[in-house]
Write a protein that holds these residues in place. Structure first.
Motif, PDB file in Angstrom:
ATOM      1  N   GLU A 196       0.799  -1.225   0.000  1.00  0.00           N
ATOM      2  CA  GLU A 196       0.000   0.000   0.000  1.00  0.00           C
ATOM      3  C   GLU A 196       0.832   1.275   0.000  1.00  0.00           C
ATOM      4  OE1 GLU A 196      -3.165   0.092   2.837  1.00  0.00           O
ATOM      5  OE2 GLU A 196      -3.983  -1.825   2.187  1.00  0.00           O
ATOM      6  N   TRP A 197       2.103   1.195  -0.372  1.00  0.00           N
ATOM      7  CA  TRP A 197       2.897   2.406  -0.536  1.00  0.00           C
ATOM      8  C   TRP A 197       2.492   3.069  -1.840  1.00  0.00           C
ATOM      9  CZ3 TRP A 197       8.505   3.461   1.061  1.00  0.00           C
ATOM     10  CH2 TRP A 197       8.692   3.156   2.407  1.00  0.00           C
ATOM     11  N   THR A 198       2.492   4.385  -1.856  1.00  0.00           N
ATOM     12  CA  THR A 198       2.249   5.138  -3.078  1.00  0.00           C
ATOM     13  C   THR A 198       3.453   6.037  -3.325  1.00  0.00           C
ATOM     14  OG1 THR A 198       1.215   7.001  -1.940  1.00  0.00           O
ATOM     15  CG2 THR A 198      -0.231   5.182  -2.597  1.00  0.00           C
ATOM     16  N   LEU A 199       3.387   6.798  -4.402  1.00  0.00           N
ATOM     17  CA  LEU A 199       4.478   7.731  -4.694  1.00  0.00           C
ATOM     18  C   LEU A 199       4.589   8.795  -3.603  1.00  0.00           C
ATOM     19  CD1 LEU A 199       6.637   8.306  -6.770  1.00  0.00           C
ATOM     20  CD2 LEU A 199       5.033   9.759  -7.980  1.00  0.00           C
ATOM     21  N   LEU A 200       3.464   9.188  -3.021  1.00  0.00           N
ATOM     22  CA  LEU A 200       3.487  10.188  -1.946  1.00  0.00           C
ATOM     23  C   LEU A 200       4.126   9.659  -0.667  1.00  0.00           C
ATOM     24  CD1 LEU A 200      -0.006  11.871  -2.371  1.00  0.00           C
ATOM     25  CD2 LEU A 200       2.233  12.793  -2.975  1.00  0.00           C
ATOM     26  N   THR A 201       4.166   8.359  -0.499  1.00  0.00           N
ATOM     27  CA  THR A 201       4.791   7.777   0.684  1.00  0.00           C
ATOM     28  C   THR A 201       6.287   8.012   0.678  1.00  0.00           C
ATOM     29  OG1 THR A 201       3.114   6.050   0.577  1.00  0.00           O
ATOM     30  CG2 THR A 201       4.941   5.658   2.052  1.00  0.00           C
ATOM     31  N   VAL A 202       6.865   8.134  -0.496  1.00  0.00           N
ATOM     32  CA  VAL A 202       8.312   8.305  -0.627  1.00  0.00           C
ATOM     33  C   VAL A 202       8.739   9.744  -0.323  1.00  0.00           C
ATOM     34  CG1 VAL A 202      10.240   8.008  -2.220  1.00  0.00           C
ATOM     35  CG2 VAL A 202       8.322   6.452  -2.325  1.00  0.00           C
ATOM     36  N   VAL A 203       7.825  10.698  -0.420  1.00  0.00           N
ATOM     37  CA  VAL A 203       8.166  12.114  -0.244  1.00  0.00           C
ATOM     38  C   VAL A 203       8.796  12.399   1.126  1.00  0.00           C
ATOM     39  CG1 VAL A 203       7.215  14.461  -0.135  1.00  0.00           C
ATOM     40  CG2 VAL A 203       6.524  12.913  -1.966  1.00  0.00           C
ATOM     41  N   PRO A 204       8.198  11.982   2.264  1.00  0.00           N
ATOM     42  CA  PRO A 204       8.848  12.265   3.550  1.00  0.00           C
ATOM     43  C   PRO A 204      10.206  11.586   3.691  1.00  0.00           C
ATOM     44  CG  PRO A 204       6.602  11.464   3.909  1.00  0.00           C
ATOM     45  CD  PRO A 204       6.886  11.351   2.463  1.00  0.00           C
ATOM     46  N   VAL A 205      10.340  10.404   3.116  1.00  0.00           N
ATOM     47  CA  VAL A 205      11.621   9.703   3.196  1.00  0.00           C
ATOM     48  C   VAL A 205      12.697  10.495   2.449  1.00  0.00           C
ATOM     49  CG1 VAL A 205      12.830   7.581   2.568  1.00  0.00           C
ATOM     50  CG2 VAL A 205      10.488   7.459   3.423  1.00  0.00           C
ATOM     51  N   LEU A 206      12.373  10.950   1.262  1.00  0.00           N
ATOM     52  CA  LEU A 206      13.336  11.735   0.481  1.00  0.00           C
ATOM     53  C   LEU A 206      13.625  13.089   1.137  1.00  0.00           C
ATOM     54  CD1 LEU A 206      12.161  10.997  -3.163  1.00  0.00           C
ATOM     55  CD2 LEU A 206      14.149  10.074  -1.973  1.00  0.00           C
ATOM     56  N   MET A 207      12.604  13.739   1.674  1.00  0.00           N
ATOM     57  CA  MET A 207      12.809  15.033   2.338  1.00  0.00           C
ATOM     58  C   MET A 207      13.714  14.881   3.563  1.00  0.00           C
ATOM     59  SD  MET A 207      11.384  17.510   0.722  1.00  0.00           S
ATOM     60  CE  MET A 207      11.871  16.722  -0.794  1.00  0.00           C
ATOM     61  N   ASN A 208      13.544  13.790   4.307  1.00  0.00           N
ATOM     62  CA  ASN A 208      14.394  13.532   5.468  1.00  0.00           C
ATOM     63  C   ASN A 208      15.840  13.322   5.021  1.00  0.00           C
ATOM     64  OD1 ASN A 208      15.123  13.138   8.080  1.00  0.00           O
ATOM     65  ND2 ASN A 208      14.137  11.161   8.304  1.00  0.00           N
ATOM     66  N   ALA A 209      16.025  12.574   3.938  1.00  0.00           N
ATOM     67  CA  ALA A 209      17.376  12.333   3.426  1.00  0.00           C
ATOM     68  C   ALA A 209      18.020  13.621   2.929  1.00  0.00           C
ATOM     69  CB  ALA A 209      17.318  11.303   2.298  1.00  0.00           C
ATOM     70  N   VAL A 210      17.261  14.417   2.180  1.00  0.00           N
ATOM     71  CA  VAL A 210      17.794  15.691   1.682  1.00  0.00           C
ATOM     72  C   VAL A 210      18.107  16.627   2.839  1.00  0.00           C
ATOM     73  CG1 VAL A 210      17.198  17.767   0.360  1.00  0.00           C
ATOM     74  CG2 VAL A 210      16.710  15.518  -0.580  1.00  0.00           C
ATOM     75  N   GLY A 211      17.238  16.659   3.850  1.00  0.00           N
ATOM     76  CA  GLY A 211      17.492  17.488   5.026  1.00  0.00           C
ATOM     77  C   GLY A 211      18.761  17.077   5.752  1.00  0.00           C
ATOM     78  N   GLY A 212      18.986  15.781   5.880  1.00  0.00           N
ATOM     79  CA  GLY A 212      20.216  15.303   6.525  1.00  0.00           C
ATOM     80  C   GLY A 212      21.461  15.701   5.750  1.00  0.00           C
ATOM     81  N   ILE A 213      21.383  15.605   4.436  1.00  0.00           N
ATOM     82  CA  ILE A 213      22.526  16.003   3.604  1.00  0.00           C
ATOM     83  C   ILE A 213      22.782  17.501   3.730  1.00  0.00           C
ATOM     84  CG2 ILE A 213      23.306  16.232   1.211  1.00  0.00           C
ATOM     85  CD1 ILE A 213      21.865  13.534   0.699  1.00  0.00           C
ATOM     86  N   LEU A 214      21.714  18.305   3.710  1.00  0.00           N
ATOM     87  CA  LEU A 214      21.884  19.757   3.837  1.00  0.00           C
ATOM     88  C   LEU A 214      22.461  20.147   5.189  1.00  0.00           C
ATOM     89  CD1 LEU A 214      18.657  21.099   2.100  1.00  0.00           C
ATOM     90  CD2 LEU A 214      21.000  21.153   1.239  1.00  0.00           C
ATOM     91  N   VAL A 215      22.010  19.496   6.254  1.00  0.00           N
ATOM     92  CA  VAL A 215      22.569  19.779   7.582  1.00  0.00           C
ATOM     93  C   VAL A 215      24.058  19.439   7.606  1.00  0.00           C
ATOM     94  CG1 VAL A 215      22.559  19.027  10.004  1.00  0.00           C
ATOM     95  CG2 VAL A 215      20.428  19.603   8.875  1.00  0.00           C
ATOM     96  N   GLY A 216      24.416  18.308   6.996  1.00  0.00           N
ATOM     97  CA  GLY A 216      25.832  17.939   6.930  1.00  0.00           C
ATOM     98  C   GLY A 216      26.659  18.952   6.151  1.00  0.00           C
ATOM     99  N   LEU A 217      26.124  19.440   5.046  1.00  0.00           N
ATOM    100  CA  LEU A 217      26.850  20.437   4.249  1.00  0.00           C
ATOM    101  C   LEU A 217      26.996  21.756   4.990  1.00  0.00           C
ATOM    102  CD1 LEU A 217      25.328  19.799   0.707  1.00  0.00           C
ATOM    103  CD2 LEU A 217      27.682  19.375   1.435  1.00  0.00           C
ATOM    104  N   VAL A 218      25.916  22.202   5.632  1.00  0.00           N
ATOM    105  CA  VAL A 218      25.991  23.461   6.381  1.00  0.00           C
ATOM    106  C   VAL A 218      26.970  23.328   7.536  1.00  0.00           C
ATOM    107  CG1 VAL A 218      24.672  25.029   7.866  1.00  0.00           C
ATOM    108  CG2 VAL A 218      23.717  24.274   5.700  1.00  0.00           C
TER     109      VAL A 218
END
Length: 111
Positions: A30-52
């Motif tokens: 029952e995963w949809t494409l919208l289910t992946v959005v928070p996972v990707l946002m969390n990953a991008v946020g972690g990368i941005l925090v590491g870069l900053v």
């Protein structure tokens, strides 16, 4: 820490209804494409925090986190920053400024 968290998650799902559903239907049922959005946002946020943190320093991250947290709390909850937050922010900013202007120097390396 991640390993211990994963083991606790596995242990907690072994007897729960969610664990039973995962065993019966699979993890991605029952995963949809919208289910992946928070996972990707969390990953991008972690990368941005590491870069900053890498390029701007940890002090900038701490001050930014305090400001963003206070702003989001005001926007979403309607609560203005507490007195403790208003006192803590200039103290943190001042201490980080002092530390970056006059960093600790080990006397053994200096001599």
């Amino acid at each position: 820490m991640s390993f211990i968290g994963s083991m606790c998650l596995l242990a907690s799902t072994s007897q729960s209804p969610d664990g039973e559903a995962i065993r019966k239907h699979g993890f991605f049922h029952e995963w949809t494409l919208l289910t992946v959005v928070p996972v990707l946002m969390n990953a991008v946020g972690g990368i941005l925090v590491g870069l900053v943190t890498t390029y701007a320093g940890g002090g900038f991250v701490i001050v930014s986190a305090l400001l963003v947290t206070a702003l989001l709390q005001f926007v979403f909850d309607g609560k203005p920053p507490s007195l403790y937050c208003l006192i803590a922010l200039p103290l943190v900013m001042t201490s980080i400024f002092i530390y970056q202007k006059y960093p600790y120097v080990d006397r053994k390396k200096k001599d």
